[in-house]
Motif scaffolding. Structure first.
Motif, PDB file in Angstrom:
ATOM      1  N   SER A   1     -16.561  -9.143  27.824  1.00  0.00           N
ATOM      2  CA  SER A   1     -16.860  -9.055  28.961  1.00  0.00           C
ATOM      3  C   SER A   1     -18.381  -7.359  28.616  1.00  0.00           C
ATOM      4  O   SER A   1     -19.207  -7.438  29.305  1.00  0.00           O
ATOM      5  CB  SER A   1     -16.756  -9.473  30.041  1.00  0.00           C
ATOM      6  N   GLY A   2     -17.299  -6.855  27.926  1.00  0.00           N
ATOM      7  CA  GLY A   2     -17.992  -5.309  28.125  1.00  0.00           C
ATOM      8  C   GLY A   2     -17.237  -4.414  29.239  1.00  0.00           C
ATOM      9  O   GLY A   2     -17.498  -3.284  28.685  1.00  0.00           O
ATOM     10  N   ASN A   3     -16.844  -4.705  30.164  1.00  0.00           N
ATOM     11  CA  ASN A   3     -16.325  -4.563  31.638  1.00  0.00           C
ATOM     12  C   ASN A   3     -14.870  -4.288  31.308  1.00  0.00           C
ATOM     13  O   ASN A   3     -14.974  -4.098  32.906  1.00  0.00           O
ATOM     14  CB  ASN A   3     -17.060  -4.156  33.204  1.00  0.00           C
ATOM     15  N   ASN A   4     -14.390  -5.681  31.111  1.00  0.00           N
ATOM     16  CA  ASN A   4     -12.916  -5.556  30.606  1.00  0.00           C
ATOM     17  C   ASN A   4     -12.702  -4.228  29.395  1.00  0.00           C
ATOM     18  O   ASN A   4     -12.761  -5.176  28.039  1.00  0.00           O
ATOM     19  CB  ASN A   4     -12.550  -6.886  31.118  1.00  0.00           C
ATOM     20  N   TYR A   5     -11.154  -4.380  29.661  1.00  0.00           N
ATOM     21  CA  TYR A   5     -10.021  -3.175  28.767  1.00  0.00           C
ATOM     22  C   TYR A   5      -9.116  -3.765  28.205  1.00  0.00           C
ATOM     23  O   TYR A   5      -8.544  -4.244  29.321  1.00  0.00           O
ATOM     24  CB  TYR A   5     -10.119  -1.621  28.797  1.00  0.00           C
ATOM     25  N   LYS A   6      -8.676  -3.856  26.960  1.00  0.00           N
ATOM     26  CA  LYS A   6      -6.741  -3.449  26.808  1.00  0.00           C
ATOM     27  C   LYS A   6      -6.695  -2.946  26.326  1.00  0.00           C
ATOM     28  O   LYS A   6      -6.916  -1.967  25.381  1.00  0.00           O
ATOM     29  CB  LYS A   6      -7.123  -5.328  26.062  1.00  0.00           C
ATOM     30  N   SER A   7      -4.921  -2.524  26.862  1.00  0.00           N
ATOM     31  CA  SER A   7      -4.700  -1.471  26.130  1.00  0.00           C
ATOM     32  C   SER A   7      -2.739  -1.932  25.757  1.00  0.00           C
ATOM     33  O   SER A   7      -2.247  -2.397  26.264  1.00  0.00           O
ATOM     34  CB  SER A   7      -4.351   0.287  27.085  1.00  0.00           C
ATOM     35  N   THR A   8      -2.945  -1.730  24.208  1.00  0.00           N
ATOM     36  CA  THR A   8      -1.811  -2.741  24.037  1.00  0.00           C
ATOM     37  C   THR A   8      -1.183  -1.619  22.830  1.00  0.00           C
ATOM     38  O   THR A   8      -0.946  -0.589  22.419  1.00  0.00           O
ATOM     39  CB  THR A   8      -2.102  -4.095  23.129  1.00  0.00           C
ATOM     40  N   HIS A   9       0.359  -1.722  24.245  1.00  0.00           N
ATOM     41  CA  HIS A   9       1.137  -0.622  23.288  1.00  0.00           C
ATOM     42  C   HIS A   9       2.347  -1.374  21.869  1.00  0.00           C
ATOM     43  O   HIS A   9       2.456  -2.362  23.058  1.00  0.00           O
ATOM     44  CB  HIS A   9       2.221  -0.289  23.982  1.00  0.00           C
ATOM     45  N   VAL A  10       2.334  -1.017  21.319  1.00  0.00           N
ATOM     46  CA  VAL A  10       2.677  -1.673  19.872  1.00  0.00           C
ATOM     47  C   VAL A  10       4.001  -1.032  19.410  1.00  0.00           C
ATOM     48  O   VAL A  10       3.831   0.064  18.951  1.00  0.00           O
ATOM     49  CB  VAL A  10       1.271  -2.513  18.777  1.00  0.00           C
ATOM     50  N   ALA A  11       5.250  -2.059  18.852  1.00  0.00           N
ATOM     51  CA  ALA A  11       5.844  -1.563  18.290  1.00  0.00           C
ATOM     52  C   ALA A  11       5.807  -2.190  16.697  1.00  0.00           C
ATOM     53  O   ALA A  11       6.061  -3.274  16.374  1.00  0.00           O
ATOM     54  CB  ALA A  11       8.086  -1.779  18.548  1.00  0.00           C
ATOM     55  N   ARG A  12       5.705  -0.883  15.908  1.00  0.00           N
ATOM     56  CA  ARG A  12       5.287  -1.731  14.867  1.00  0.00           C
ATOM     57  C   ARG A  12       5.900  -1.595  13.684  1.00  0.00           C
ATOM     58  O   ARG A  12       6.982  -0.443  12.925  1.00  0.00           O
ATOM     59  CB  ARG A  12       3.788  -0.921  14.496  1.00  0.00           C
ATOM     60  N   LEU A  13       6.822  -2.404  12.368  1.00  0.00           N
ATOM     61  CA  LEU A  13       7.565  -2.156  11.783  1.00  0.00           C
ATOM     62  C   LEU A  13       6.694  -2.692  10.481  1.00  0.00           C
ATOM     63  O   LEU A  13       6.745  -4.368  10.586  1.00  0.00           O
ATOM     64  CB  LEU A  13       8.203  -3.492  11.711  1.00  0.00           C
ATOM     65  N   PHE A  14       6.303  -2.467   9.477  1.00  0.00           N
ATOM     66  CA  PHE A  14       5.509  -2.712   8.019  1.00  0.00           C
ATOM     67  C   PHE A  14       6.586  -2.848   6.836  1.00  0.00           C
ATOM     68  O   PHE A  14       7.569  -1.426   7.022  1.00  0.00           O
ATOM     69  CB  PHE A  14       4.149  -2.257   7.642  1.00  0.00           C
ATOM     70  N   TYR A  15       5.912  -3.457   5.447  1.00  0.00           N
ATOM     71  CA  TYR A  15       6.635  -3.252   4.787  1.00  0.00           C
ATOM     72  C   TYR A  15       5.692  -3.337   3.470  1.00  0.00           C
ATOM     73  O   TYR A  15       5.147  -4.577   3.368  1.00  0.00           O
ATOM     74  CB  TYR A  15       8.317  -4.366   4.567  1.00  0.00           C
ATOM     75  N   PHE A  16       5.744  -2.136   2.863  1.00  0.00           N
ATOM     76  CA  PHE A  16       4.683  -2.024   1.497  1.00  0.00           C
ATOM     77  C   PHE A  16       5.652  -2.631   0.664  1.00  0.00           C
ATOM     78  O   PHE A  16       6.770  -1.561   0.256  1.00  0.00           O
ATOM     79  CB  PHE A  16       3.757  -1.004   1.554  1.00  0.00           C
ATOM     80  N   HIS A  17       5.272  -3.746  -0.114  1.00  0.00           N
ATOM     81  CA  HIS A  17       5.913  -3.711  -1.683  1.00  0.00           C
ATOM     82  C   HIS A  17       4.294  -3.278  -2.931  1.00  0.00           C
ATOM     83  O   HIS A  17       4.086  -4.354  -2.973  1.00  0.00           O
ATOM     84  CB  HIS A  17       6.499  -4.941  -1.606  1.00  0.00           C
ATOM     85  N   ASN A  18       4.855  -2.688  -3.766  1.00  0.00           N
ATOM     86  CA  ASN A  18       3.411  -2.757  -4.959  1.00  0.00           C
ATOM     87  C   ASN A  18       3.599  -3.046  -5.777  1.00  0.00           C
ATOM     88  O   ASN A  18       5.084  -2.485  -6.431  1.00  0.00           O
ATOM     89  CB  ASN A  18       2.994  -0.936  -5.014  1.00  0.00           C
ATOM     90  N   MET A  19       3.462  -3.338  -6.903  1.00  0.00           N
ATOM     91  CA  MET A  19       4.261  -4.296  -7.962  1.00  0.00           C
ATOM     92  C   MET A  19       2.969  -3.825  -8.939  1.00  0.00           C
ATOM     93  O   MET A  19       1.693  -4.065  -9.148  1.00  0.00           O
ATOM     94  CB  MET A  19       4.071  -5.469  -8.252  1.00  0.00           C
ATOM     95  N   ASP A  20       3.992  -3.437 -10.852  1.00  0.00           N
ATOM     96  CA  ASP A  20       2.771  -3.198 -11.739  1.00  0.00           C
ATOM     97  C   ASP A  20       3.367  -4.067 -12.839  1.00  0.00           C
ATOM     98  O   ASP A  20       4.183  -3.769 -13.595  1.00  0.00           O
ATOM     99  CB  ASP A  20       2.755  -1.455 -11.678  1.00  0.00           C
ATOM    100  N   LEU A  21       2.810  -4.746 -13.236  1.00  0.00           N
ATOM    101  CA  LEU A  21       2.625  -5.481 -14.229  1.00  0.00           C
ATOM    102  C   LEU A  21       2.494  -5.411 -16.409  1.00  0.00           C
ATOM    103  O   LEU A  21       2.959  -6.042 -16.425  1.00  0.00           O
ATOM    104  CB  LEU A  21       2.959  -7.164 -14.052  1.00  0.00           C
ATOM    105  N   ARG A  22       1.340  -4.500 -15.737  1.00  0.00           N
ATOM    106  CA  ARG A  22       1.705  -3.922 -16.866  1.00  0.00           C
ATOM    107  C   ARG A  22       2.615  -2.554 -17.783  1.00  0.00           C
ATOM    108  O   ARG A  22       2.806  -2.772 -17.433  1.00  0.00           O
ATOM    109  CB  ARG A  22       0.317  -2.388 -17.051  1.00  0.00           C
ATOM    110  N   ARG A  23       2.732  -3.564 -19.403  1.00  0.00           N
ATOM    111  CA  ARG A  23       2.906  -3.197 -20.005  1.00  0.00           C
ATOM    112  C   ARG A  23       3.411  -1.875 -20.611  1.00  0.00           C
ATOM    113  O   ARG A  23       1.958  -1.012 -20.440  1.00  0.00           O
ATOM    114  CB  ARG A  23       3.477  -4.049 -21.511  1.00  0.00           C
ATOM    115  N   LYS A  24       4.097  -0.825 -20.375  1.00  0.00           N
ATOM    116  CA  LYS A  24       4.153   0.065 -20.555  1.00  0.00           C
ATOM    117  C   LYS A  24       4.324   0.543 -21.954  1.00  0.00           C
ATOM    118  O   LYS A  24       4.661   0.196 -22.948  1.00  0.00           O
ATOM    119  CB  LYS A  24       6.037   1.100 -19.771  1.00  0.00           C
ATOM    120  N   GLN A  25       3.498   2.186 -22.437  1.00  0.00           N
ATOM    121  CA  GLN A  25       3.118   2.307 -23.541  1.00  0.00           C
ATOM    122  C   GLN A  25       4.606   3.432 -23.948  1.00  0.00           C
ATOM    123  O   GLN A  25       4.946   3.895 -23.269  1.00  0.00           O
ATOM    124  CB  GLN A  25       2.394   2.753 -23.479  1.00  0.00           C
ATOM    125  N   PRO A  26       4.984   2.469 -25.599  1.00  0.00           N
ATOM    126  CA  PRO A  26       6.091   3.842 -26.032  1.00  0.00           C
ATOM    127  C   PRO A  26       5.503   5.267 -25.431  1.00  0.00           C
ATOM    128  O   PRO A  26       4.637   5.603 -26.281  1.00  0.00           O
ATOM    129  CB  PRO A  26       6.325   3.386 -27.127  1.00  0.00           C
TER     130      PRO A  26
END
Length: 250
Positions: A224-249
């Motif tokens: 609508s342009g003249n209505n707003y929302k303020s959201t207070h958030v408790a945030r929990l994130f899990y980050f998982h990074n995986m590398d499948l490249r063959r390791k060089q000797p």
């Protein structure tokens, strides 16, 4: 100081909007998310993230569920391009009390990292094409979709809290700001969509897994342009990074 200004500037720009608001609704939510960045080769990888978000007062049902996937091309170890698809389920809400509203998104992103002894930075620009299903009434979806574009800029910084910087078993202080801007034929009153400011902690479980938790405030301008929302958030994130490249000797 340069880093701090990049983080704080979007908040300053949003402040005049806060000052002129006549109707601002405040809600409280819990966001949980899982992120996986999988690298196949020196040039290619994949992106997956999954989210569950509650409604008002933290635990009164779900507001959104998101599944996002993408294919990543590495221009360098710290510079990558990703394109993909996301499905968003908007659970029953005020204007569709008894049905969920589906949303389909295509998205494209450039992301880069900067690493220094005492700080780590991550930034991205993301473009989204959003198709949200039209609503007929409280009980029924309408025909067709409401389409618009959205661009997002995210600036993430983390500061080590121990001498063993960013090592497994240590924690970092995190400050993050992301601004969202709408554009397209259907956007009339709310080119500014929302600003997300987060402050919290990142616990380094091992060399590739991180648990991030803290507080986020979302200040959003509604259609609508003249209505707003303020959201207070408790945030929990899990980050998982995986590398499948063959390791060089050695």
């Amino acid at each position: 100081m340069k880093f701090l200004m990049i983080i704080i500037l979007p908040v300053i720009l949003v402040s005049p909007l806060r000052a002129q608001t006549k109707e601002t609704e405040s809600v409280h939510q819990l966001w949980a998310g899982y992120f996986n960045q999988l690298r196949f080769t020196d040039k290619w990888g994949a992106w997956v993230d999954i989210h569950a978000r509650t409604r008002e007062d933290y635990f009164t049902g779900l507001s959104q569920g998101i599944v996002r996937v993408g294919l990543t091309h590495y221009l360098a170890d710290d510079l990558k391009l990703t394109a993909g698809y996301a499905f968003v389920n908007h659970f029953p809400s005020d204007n569709h009390k008894n049905i969920s509203m589906p949303e389909h998104r295509a998205w494209q992103q450039v992301q880069w990292h900067s690493r220094y002894p005492a700080i780590r930075l991550m930034q991205w620009f993301r473009l989204e094409e959003r198709w949200r299903r039209n609503i007929l009434n409280d009980d029924k979806l309408g025909d067709g979709y409401n389409f618009n574009y959205r661009v997002r800029y995210n600036f993430f910084s983390q500061f080590p809290l121990s001498k063993k910087r960013f090592q497994p078993g240590t924690a970092s202080f995190v400050v993050n700001n992301e601004i969202h801007l709408n554009f397209g034929k259907r956007i009339i009153n709310n080119y500014f969509d929302q600003n997300r400011f987060f402050a919290g902690f990142n616990y380094h479980l091992n060399s590739h897994d991180n648990l991030q938790f803290g507080y986020m405030n979302i200040f959003q301008q509604l259609a609508s342009g003249n209505n707003y929302k303020s959201t207070h958030v408790a945030r929990l994130f899990y980050f998982h990074n995986m590398d499948l490249r063959r390791k060089q000797p050695h």
